[in-house]
Design a protein around this motif. Structure first.
Motif, short mmCIF file in Angstrom:
data_model
loop_
_atom_site.label_atom_id
_atom_site.label_comp_id
_atom_site.label_asym_id
_atom_site.label_seq_id
_atom_site.Cartn_x
_atom_site.Cartn_y
_atom_site.Cartn_z
N LEU A 36 0.82 -1.20 0.00
CA LEU A 36 0.00 0.00 0.00
C LEU A 36 0.86 1.26 0.00
CD1 LEU A 36 -2.55 -1.31 2.62
CD2 LEU A 36 -2.99 -0.99 0.19
N TYR A 37 1.97 1.20 0.71
CA TYR A 37 2.96 2.27 0.69
C TYR A 37 4.27 1.68 1.20
CZ TYR A 37 1.46 2.58 5.60
OH TYR A 37 1.12 2.28 6.91
N ASP A 38 5.38 2.36 0.90
CA ASP A 38 6.68 1.85 1.33
C ASP A 38 7.38 2.86 2.23
OD1 ASP A 38 7.92 3.79 -0.30
OD2 ASP A 38 7.98 2.43 -2.02
N THR A 39 8.58 2.50 2.67
CA THR A 39 9.28 3.32 3.64
C THR A 39 9.77 4.65 3.06
OG1 THR A 39 11.33 2.11 3.13
CG2 THR A 39 10.02 1.35 5.01
N ALA A 40 9.71 4.80 1.75
CA ALA A 40 10.14 6.06 1.13
C ALA A 40 9.03 7.10 1.14
CB ALA A 40 10.60 5.80 -0.31
N GLN A 41 7.81 6.68 1.43
CA GLN A 41 6.66 7.59 1.40
C GLN A 41 6.41 8.19 2.77
OE1 GLN A 41 4.38 4.37 -1.03
NE2 GLN A 41 3.17 6.25 -1.16
N LYS A 42 6.53 9.52 2.87
CA LYS A 42 6.29 10.22 4.13
C LYS A 42 4.84 10.63 4.28
CE LYS A 42 10.48 10.20 5.76
NZ LYS A 42 10.81 9.47 6.99
N ALA A 53 -6.23 -8.47 6.06
CA ALA A 53 -5.21 -8.12 7.05
C ALA A 53 -4.00 -7.50 6.35
CB ALA A 53 -4.79 -9.35 7.85
N VAL A 54 -3.30 -6.65 7.09
CA VAL A 54 -2.13 -5.95 6.58
C VAL A 54 -1.02 -6.04 7.62
CG1 VAL A 54 -1.19 -3.66 5.99
CG2 VAL A 54 -3.46 -4.34 5.16
N LYS A 55 0.21 -6.22 7.14
CA LYS A 55 1.33 -6.17 8.07
C LYS A 55 2.09 -4.87 7.89
CE LYS A 55 4.34 -9.23 5.28
NZ LYS A 55 5.09 -10.52 5.32
N LEU A 56 2.52 -4.30 9.01
CA LEU A 56 3.27 -3.05 9.02
C LEU A 56 4.70 -3.34 9.48
CD1 LEU A 56 0.65 -0.77 10.84
CD2 LEU A 56 0.89 -1.19 8.38
N GLU A 69 3.81 -5.22 13.40
CA GLU A 69 2.40 -5.23 13.76
C GLU A 69 1.55 -5.83 12.65
OE1 GLU A 69 -1.03 -2.31 15.68
OE2 GLU A 69 0.86 -1.44 14.98
N LEU A 70 0.48 -6.52 13.05
CA LEU A 70 -0.55 -6.98 12.14
C LEU A 70 -1.80 -6.18 12.43
CD1 LEU A 70 -0.11 -10.85 12.53
CD2 LEU A 70 0.73 -9.44 10.65
N VAL A 71 -2.41 -5.61 11.39
CA VAL A 71 -3.65 -4.86 11.58
C VAL A 71 -4.77 -5.60 10.85
CG1 VAL A 71 -2.77 -2.57 12.09
CG2 VAL A 71 -2.85 -3.31 9.74
N THR A 72 -5.91 -5.66 11.48
CA THR A 72 -7.03 -6.48 11.03
C THR A 72 -8.31 -5.65 10.97
OG1 THR A 72 -7.35 -7.21 13.32
CG2 THR A 72 -5.99 -8.62 11.89
N PRO A 73 -9.43 -6.23 10.51
CA PRO A 73 -10.67 -5.45 10.34
C PRO A 73 -11.05 -4.61 11.56
CG PRO A 73 -10.92 -7.58 9.33
CD PRO A 73 -9.59 -7.61 10.01
N GLY A 74 -11.41 -3.36 11.25
CA GLY A 74 -11.78 -2.41 12.30
C GLY A 74 -10.65 -1.49 12.70
N GLU A 75 -9.42 -1.80 12.27
CA GLU A 75 -8.27 -0.97 12.64
C GLU A 75 -7.93 0.02 11.52
OE1 GLU A 75 -5.10 -2.72 15.19
OE2 GLU A 75 -5.85 -4.60 14.35
#
Length: 206
Positions: A36-42, A53-56, A69-75
Motif C-alpha cells: 500500500l505504501y513503502d518506507t520512502a513515502q512520508k 489483514a495488513v502487516k506493518l 504489527e498486524l492490523v485487522t478489520p476495524g483498525e
C-alpha cells in the motif's frame, strides 16, 4: 444519534451527510502481497480495514524487511506525516484485503470539527498503543519460547474474513513474521511451532 463504535465511521459520516464524503473516501480491494505504501513515502492516506489483514514494518540498517504489527478489520493505519520526518514504515496486504481510504486533510478536519469522531479516534489510538505496549511487555516478561507459544495461540484464536471466507490469522503469516513479532529467530519459531500439536507448521507460510 448512532454510535460510531456500533455502525462504523463511514456509516456515521453518511448518516450525518458530511459534505465531501464521496470525494474524500474511496473503497479499494487489493491482492495478497500488494504494498500500500513503502518506507520512502512520508505522506500517505489513512486506511481502514474492512476485511483481510495488513502487516506493518520497516527496513533494517542491513536492508532486511521486518514487521512489527498486524492490523485487522476495524483498525486504522497510515498517515505517517503526523508522526514526523524520522518515522517511516511499509504497509503490505497479507491476503486479499478490502479497505476504505481517507484523505488525511479530510480526516483531520473531521477530528477537529466533530467531537464524536475525535473521541472515537482517540479510542483507536489508545488501542494501538496498548497493542504495542503489550507486545513490548511480553518481550521483557517472557522467555523466547514462551513468547512464540503465546503469539501462536493468540493468532489461532483470531479469525478474519477475506475473499468471503473465514481464515485463521496464523495461516497468513510466515515463520519470519512470527520471529519479528516475538523478538526471536526464524529457526526457533520453526522449532516451537513444529512442536505444537506435532503437525507440520499447521498452516504457517515458509
Amino acid at each position: 444519534m448512532p454510535k460510531i463504535s456500533e455502525i462504523g465511521l463511514y456509516n456515521y459520516l453518511a448518516w450525518k451527510q458530511v459534505p465531501g464524503l464521496r470525494e474524500n473516501v474511496k473503497l479499494i480491494t487489493v491482492k495478497k502481497g500488494k504494498q500500500l505504501y513503502d518506507t520512502a513515502q512520508k505522506y500517505t492516506d489513512i486506511y481502514e480495514i474492512l476485511s483481510g489483514a495488513v502487516k506493518l514494518g520497516g527496513i533494517s540498517g542491513k536492508g532486511k524487511e521486518y514487521i512489527y504489527e498486524l492490523v485487522t478489520p476495524g483498525e486504522f493505519f497510515g498517515n505517517l506525516a503526523m508522526l514526523g520526518d524520522t518515522f517511516c514504515e511499509f504497509g503490505k496486504a497479507i491476503v486479499v484485503t478490502q479497505l476504505r481510504v481517507y484523505k488525511p486533510a479530510f480526516f483531520k478536519h473531521l477530528m477537529t470539527h466533530d467531537p464524536e469522531v475525535a473521541a472515537w479516534c482517540f479510542e483507536k489510538i489508545v488501542y494501538r498503543w496498548n497493542k504495542t505496549e503489550s507486545m513490548l511487555a511480553n518481550i521483557r516478561s517472557y522467555e523466547p519460547r514462551e513468547r512464540i507459544q503465546m503469539l501462536y495461540n493468540e493468532l489461532q484464536k483470531k479469525t478474519i474474513i477475506a475473499s468471503n471466507r473465514e481464515i485463521i490469522l496464523h495461516r497468513l503469516i510466515t515463520l519470519q513474521d512470527i520471529a519479528d513479532l516475538t523478538g526471536t529467530t526464524r529457526q526457533l519459531a520453526a522449532e516451537i511451532i513444529n512442536t505444537i500439536g506435532s503437525s507440520p507448521l499447521t498452516g504457517l507460510q515458509l
